[in-house]
Enzyme design. Sequence first.
Site, short mmCIF file in Angstrom:
data_model
loop_
_atom_site.label_atom_id
_atom_site.label_comp_id
_atom_site.label_asym_id
_atom_site.label_seq_id
_atom_site.Cartn_x
_atom_site.Cartn_y
_atom_site.Cartn_z
CG ASP A 49 -2.11 0.95 1.04
OD1 ASP A 49 -2.38 1.37 -0.11
OD2 ASP A 49 -2.74 1.30 2.05
CE LYS A 54 -3.00 4.80 0.73
NZ LYS A 54 -4.43 4.75 0.77
CG ASN A 66 -0.35 4.59 3.51
OD1 ASN A 66 -1.18 5.19 4.20
ND2 ASN A 66 -0.65 3.52 2.79
CG ASP A 75 -1.14 2.84 7.03
OD1 ASP A 75 -1.36 1.63 7.21
OD2 ASP A 75 -2.02 3.72 7.19
CB THR A 84 -4.53 3.14 -2.96
OG1 THR A 84 -4.35 3.15 -1.55
CG2 THR A 84 -5.32 4.35 -3.38
#
Length: 393
Positions: free
Chosen positions: A252, A254, A257, A270, A288
């Site tokens: 994840d 991005k 995070n 995260d 995402t």
Amino acid sequence: MSVSHLTKQFSALDVNAKKANQPSGPTRPIGHIKTPSQSSVGKLLAKYAAPNPPATKPAAPKTAGAESSQAASRPGPKTIDIGKYDGGLELENEKRGEKVTGEAAEDLALDSSVARKSPTREWNLTTFDIGRPLGKGKFGRVYMVRTKCEPRYILALKTLYKSEIVQARVEKQIRREIEIQQNLRHPHVLRLYGYFHDEKRIFLMLEFAGKGELYKQLSKHGSFSERRSSRYIDQMADALAYLHSKHVIHRDIKPENLLLGINGELKIADFGWSVHAPGNRRMTLCGTLDYLPPEMVEGKEHNERVDLWALGVLTYEFLVGSPPFEDRSSTQATYRRIAKVDLKVPSHVSPEARDLITKLLKYDPQQRLLLSEVRTHPWIVKYRPKDVSRGSG
Ligand code: AMP
């Protein structure tokens, strides 16, 4: 693989903290997650904490590994102002959340001690002076805090309301996130020093990211310069290589995070979707949309190379200001663009950066540039300061 198996593996990876900090006496959890005793707060943080940054800016970390970077940010001569506490924790606790019982309570107690339904005693809110609010997350508030005991380290204390976690049915995910993050030590991975809980809340003791959210910076500036983007991608590649070496796939990546440390250094923050997957091929669809690789969009098995794709998307977004396959008309349209690798790099992007992006955004995961190759790529090497050795970011 069961959570306890996973935790045991991580305990084995945890090289230093355990023996020195095993609490003794009747309050010690019997479980395999070792929670440090109150008295060893100082010892633990002295060894690992980056916090209480010096009043004067320390030199950038020179070599890889959490310890070296943390040495750069030992407490300075002046006590840092943690700001004014707004009483929000108590106010919120009156209005929000409920006690959690049963199996969910056991999951969220995060250890296998016999008394796991009762609050942990080794750490609690009185361990800290509470300062200014840093932000609000989905499950609770985040505060800047300082340990009362010397050497008074600064941390971010994040609250999570157990009943809301249970309502959102993410107790296993949160537990996994905590277990993974607690065992990672890298200058570009946000440290989780420990946690404690009471009947309604979980408190995470996190490394304080002094410069806040990277996403806010990106929104403010629209996009980043080639130099700044290259520095971040170098640090990301370093952190991802570390995670992959521990068989952790982030999944994840991005801007939302990523946080920024006191010297502006990047911190992966995260781990909600990460998996510890030694020799495993995963098939869950998560992450995402804009950062999903073709193999996940198409529901195929995937491995750690999903993070390489995401690194390519991140490079593009830093330089351009929006992700490469974004299509606001529909989710399906974005999916189609990802599956076709429908990539258009604007002309203001340098040839070297374009080269890195196109070599990461390959449909076939096997064809993607490896992290070691990212770190020796001309666009990365060009902007790396002379005093930052490879392997430190
Ligand atoms: P989160 O629940 O992680 O989304 O956190 C909510 C907000 O608190 C974030 O958007 C950040 O602005 C802030 N925050 C969270 N963790 C930290 C940290 N470790 N250091 C500084 N600020 C943080």
